[in-house]
Write an enzyme that holds these catalytic residues in place. Structure first.
Site, PDB file in Angstrom:
ATOM      1  N   HIS A  27       0.837  -1.207   0.000  1.00  0.00           N
ATOM      2  CA  HIS A  27       0.000   0.000   0.000  1.00  0.00           C
ATOM      3  C   HIS A  27       0.867   1.250   0.000  1.00  0.00           C
ATOM      4  O   HIS A  27       0.617   2.198  -0.749  1.00  0.00           O
ATOM      5  CB  HIS A  27      -0.882   0.065   1.267  1.00  0.00           C
ATOM      6  N   LYS A  51     -18.018  -5.644   8.654  1.00  0.00           N
ATOM      7  CA  LYS A  51     -16.762  -6.350   8.883  1.00  0.00           C
ATOM      8  C   LYS A  51     -16.090  -5.812  10.135  1.00  0.00           C
ATOM      9  O   LYS A  51     -15.994  -4.609  10.331  1.00  0.00           O
ATOM     10  CB  LYS A  51     -15.820  -6.090   7.704  1.00  0.00           C
ATOM     11  N   ARG A 100      -2.014  -6.132  -8.488  1.00  0.00           N
ATOM     12  CA  ARG A 100      -1.037  -7.167  -8.176  1.00  0.00           C
ATOM     13  C   ARG A 100      -0.987  -8.235  -9.258  1.00  0.00           C
ATOM     14  O   ARG A 100       0.071  -8.777  -9.543  1.00  0.00           O
ATOM     15  CB  ARG A 100      -1.375  -7.827  -6.841  1.00  0.00           C
ATOM     16  N   SER A 137      -3.319  -7.321   3.182  1.00  0.00           N
ATOM     17  CA  SER A 137      -3.485  -7.172   4.627  1.00  0.00           C
ATOM     18  C   SER A 137      -3.989  -8.471   5.252  1.00  0.00           C
ATOM     19  O   SER A 137      -3.544  -8.865   6.331  1.00  0.00           O
ATOM     20  CB  SER A 137      -4.470  -6.048   4.943  1.00  0.00           C
TER      21      SER A 137
END
Length: 169
Positions: A27, A51, A100, A137
């Protein structure tokens, strides 16, 4: 308004959105690269009330502020709702997203097209540094929970906070 905006100069703005629970070196790499391209980079920490994060939104904001302070042009705040509304409220014309892998592109392209269709906000895709191409993460939290060394994947202050939090559990 202060500085150049007051003098009639428009600053180039972009947003880097995410949950950042916690912020990783991947990040940070994307935010740092965006900070070289834009006058102001807004880091928008997403609030997802369905969440439960490892860190509170406030803790994430504070950690991000600490690790981005050297960039000098990063503003960090939370948001909920549509990212395009966040952008409209702050006159931000661009979203910067790291990619990614090809699997990221499929999803992010749909989001970029939807965001553009809703508001005209453009999305800039930045290829992730290969060093961080596997990094997320969620993966960092999972490995750290089982005692794996993730220190090389996080800024030192974030690694310290992660170790403290996992030690509390």
């Amino acid at each position: 308004m202060t500085g150049p905006e007051r003098e009639g100069i428009t600053l180039r703005r972009a947003v880097c959105p995410g949950s950042f629970d916690p912020i990783t070196n991947g990040h940070l790499d994307i935010i740092g690269r965006a900070s070289k391209l834009y006058d102001v980079v807004h880091v928008a920490v997403m609030i997802n009330q369905s969440k439960k994060g490892l860190f509170t939104v406030e803790e994430r904001i504070e950690l991000i502020r600490e690790v981005t302070a050297d960039f000098g042009n990063v503003e960090v705040e939370s948001f909920h709702g549509l990212l395009v509304d966040f952008c409209k409220e702050r006159d931000i014309p661009a979203i910067v997203k790291g990619l990614r892998a090809v699997s990221d592109f499929d999803y992010e392209l749909q989001m970029a097209q939807m965001n553009n269709g809703l508001s005209g906000v453009e999305t800039l895709f930045v290829p992730t540094n290969p060093t961080y191409s596997f990094l997320s993460s969620s993966l960092v939290k999972e490995v750290a929970t089982w005692g794996g060394d993730v220190s090389h994947l996080l800024p030192p202050r974030v690694h310290e906070a992660l170790a403290e939090r996992l030690g509390e559990q």
